[in-house]
Design a protein around this motif. Structure first.
Motif, short mmCIF file in Angstrom:
data_model
loop_
_atom_site.label_atom_id
_atom_site.label_comp_id
_atom_site.label_asym_id
_atom_site.label_seq_id
_atom_site.Cartn_x
_atom_site.Cartn_y
_atom_site.Cartn_z
N LYS A 151 90.78 62.18 85.89
CA LYS A 151 91.23 61.19 84.91
C LYS A 151 91.54 61.88 83.59
CE LYS A 151 88.06 57.87 87.05
NZ LYS A 151 86.84 57.06 86.86
N VAL A 152 92.24 61.15 82.69
CA VAL A 152 92.46 61.65 81.33
C VAL A 152 91.66 60.77 80.38
CG1 VAL A 152 94.72 62.60 81.89
CG2 VAL A 152 94.56 60.27 80.99
N TRP A 153 91.22 61.38 79.24
CA TRP A 153 90.21 60.75 78.41
C TRP A 153 90.63 60.73 76.94
CZ3 TRP A 153 85.79 59.10 81.08
CH2 TRP A 153 85.71 59.54 82.41
N PHE A 154 90.38 59.58 76.29
CA PHE A 154 90.60 59.47 74.85
C PHE A 154 89.80 58.28 74.34
CE2 PHE A 154 92.61 58.37 70.87
CZ PHE A 154 92.95 59.60 70.33
N GLY A 155 88.88 58.54 73.40
CA GLY A 155 88.03 57.49 72.85
C GLY A 155 86.71 57.39 73.59
N VAL A 156 85.80 56.58 73.03
CA VAL A 156 84.49 56.39 73.64
C VAL A 156 84.13 54.90 73.61
CG1 VAL A 156 83.59 58.69 73.16
CG2 VAL A 156 83.32 56.90 71.44
N ASN A 157 83.36 54.48 74.60
CA ASN A 157 82.95 53.08 74.72
C ASN A 157 81.60 52.85 74.03
OD1 ASN A 157 84.36 53.49 77.84
ND2 ASN A 157 85.10 51.90 76.46
N LEU A 158 81.49 51.70 73.37
CA LEU A 158 80.29 51.35 72.62
C LEU A 158 79.67 50.06 73.15
CD1 LEU A 158 81.54 51.73 68.91
CD2 LEU A 158 80.66 53.53 70.42
N ILE A 159 78.34 49.98 73.09
CA ILE A 159 77.60 48.75 73.32
C ILE A 159 76.74 48.51 72.08
CG2 ILE A 159 75.87 47.57 74.71
CD1 ILE A 159 76.77 49.20 77.10
N PRO A 160 76.86 47.35 71.42
CA PRO A 160 76.05 47.10 70.23
C PRO A 160 74.59 46.86 70.59
CG PRO A 160 77.47 45.22 70.72
CD PRO A 160 77.83 46.28 71.70
N ASP A 161 73.70 47.32 69.71
CA ASP A 161 72.28 47.09 69.90
C ASP A 161 71.78 45.90 69.09
OD1 ASP A 161 71.49 48.91 71.81
OD2 ASP A 161 71.19 50.54 70.38
N ALA A 162 72.65 45.32 68.27
CA ALA A 162 72.26 44.16 67.47
C ALA A 162 73.50 43.44 67.00
CB ALA A 162 71.42 44.61 66.26
N ARG A 163 73.33 42.22 66.55
CA ARG A 163 74.40 41.49 65.90
C ARG A 163 74.51 41.95 64.44
NH1 ARG A 163 75.82 36.31 68.20
NH2 ARG A 163 74.69 35.93 70.15
N GLY A 164 75.67 41.72 63.86
CA GLY A 164 75.85 42.06 62.45
C GLY A 164 77.32 42.01 62.09
N THR A 165 77.61 42.38 60.86
CA THR A 165 78.98 42.39 60.37
C THR A 165 79.38 43.81 60.02
OG1 THR A 165 78.70 40.18 59.42
CG2 THR A 165 80.54 41.47 58.61
N ILE A 166 80.59 44.20 60.43
CA ILE A 166 81.16 45.48 60.03
C ILE A 166 82.41 45.20 59.21
CG2 ILE A 166 80.19 46.78 61.96
CD1 ILE A 166 82.92 46.59 63.36
N ALA A 167 82.73 46.13 58.32
CA ALA A 167 83.89 45.95 57.44
C ALA A 167 84.63 47.26 57.25
CB ALA A 167 83.45 45.40 56.08
N GLN A 168 85.92 47.15 57.06
CA GLN A 168 86.73 48.34 56.78
C GLN A 168 86.13 49.07 55.58
OE1 GLN A 168 90.81 47.38 56.13
NE2 GLN A 168 91.48 49.51 56.01
N GLY A 169 85.99 50.39 55.70
CA GLY A 169 85.39 51.19 54.64
C GLY A 169 83.91 51.44 54.81
N ASP A 170 83.27 50.75 55.76
CA ASP A 170 81.83 50.97 56.01
C ASP A 170 81.57 52.43 56.38
OD1 ASP A 170 80.86 48.45 55.51
OD2 ASP A 170 80.68 47.86 57.62
N PRO A 171 80.43 52.97 55.96
CA PRO A 171 80.06 54.32 56.41
C PRO A 171 79.74 54.32 57.89
CG PRO A 171 78.25 53.31 55.22
CD PRO A 171 79.42 52.38 55.06
N VAL A 172 80.06 55.45 58.53
CA VAL A 172 79.76 55.65 59.95
C VAL A 172 78.83 56.85 60.05
CG1 VAL A 172 80.71 56.15 62.24
CG2 VAL A 172 81.97 54.67 60.65
N THR A 173 77.68 56.66 60.69
CA THR A 173 76.67 57.70 60.78
C THR A 173 76.33 57.97 62.24
OG1 THR A 173 75.74 56.92 58.69
CG2 THR A 173 74.38 58.42 60.01
N VAL A 174 76.28 59.24 62.61
CA VAL A 174 75.81 59.62 63.94
C VAL A 174 74.30 59.68 63.89
CG1 VAL A 174 75.86 61.37 65.74
CG2 VAL A 174 77.94 60.88 64.41
#
Length: 272
Positions: free
Chosen positions: A248-271
């Protein structure tokens, strides 16, 4: 790193749109992929075989869904209790509610074939693949997982590779790819190393934590231009040279949320 954009697709396999902020629910972004188009026999239709579906632009207006297309005036759909039908959504049989004859006629006219609109009234019905999720993880009508994440760094590297492929073949250099080809839920900017997301296990966007459960193997849909709806060889041709494994060919990753909440453009992203 920061959240560069958020994309929502109210009707599976039709055009999406960006939003400045979104509620994260256990099964995906609120309002994302709760509707689906089926044929006259009740089988799922997707833009993989019917790129004309991308000419349908759905948006949410409160509890209503508004369908816009080039063939007819916009149609406002207000889902309500109605008979359910069982639809096969890849590996799952899912009970979906029919939205009536008016949207069926609108979609049939757009696609020039019998079609109906169905609605997932209860998003807890469909489990994710148990090989990568927990027993209580759920997904709406997305292909397999609640969200898909891509990064601008990886797209930039892919654009460079595509340009190299074109030069080797004596072809004109193509325009940079539109990220919409990959149908992400969230796009992250500021990643220093292209495809670094392949190694992530857990991340936080704003105040919401997500599990990064697997890479995303790509179907033919990224080869369809989201504006012209014309298919080509890229990016699959070049991904097959640089990002091919397990057949197969690959691009991107799949996510499952661990909680409800709100995200917004400009939010910090932390590994994490």
């Amino acid at each position: 790193m920061k959240l560069a954009s958020i994309h929502r697709y109210p009707v599976k396999s039709t055009s999406g749109h960006t939003v400045a902020r979104a509620e994260v629910e256990p099964w995906g972004l609120a309002g994302d992929r709760r509707f689906l188009v089926v044929d006259g026999d009740g089988a799922m239709l997707t833009a993989r075989k019917l790129p004309r579906l991308l000419a349908c632009v759905p948006e949410l207006d409160g509890d209503a869904l508004v369908l816009t297309g080039p063939h007819a005036p916009p149609l406002r759909v207000l889902p309500a209790a109605a008979p359910r039908t069982t639809v096969r959504v890849w590996r799952n049989d899912v009970e979906l509610t029919d939205c009536g004859d008016e949207p069926a006629a609108w979609l049939s006219s757009l696609l020039d074939r019998p079609a109906r609109l169905v609605w997932l009234d209860d998003p807890t019905r469909r489990p994710v693949n148990p090989d990568y999720g927990r027993a209580d993880d759920r997904v709406s009508l997305a292909d397999a997982y609640p969200l898909l994440l891509t990064t601008t760094a990886s797209l930039s590297r892919l654009d460079d590779w595509i340009a190299e492929t074109a030069a080797e073949r004596g072809e004109e250099p193509p325009a940079p790819l539109d990220m919409r080809r990959f149908r992400p839920s969230v796009v992250v900017d500021g990643v220093r190393t292209p495809f670094d997301e392949d190694s992530w296990k857990r991340i936080r966007i704003g105040e919401v934590d997500f599990r990064v459960v697997k890479g995303c193997d790509r179907c033919v849909l990224p080869t369809v231009d989201p504006v012209t709806h014309v298919s080509g060889k890229e990016p699959t041709r070049t991904l097959a040279r640089h990002r091919r494994w397990d057949g197969k060919v690959w691009f991107g990753v799949n996510l499952i949320p661990d909680a409800r909440g709100t995200i917004a453009q400009g939010d910090p992203v932390t590994v994490l």
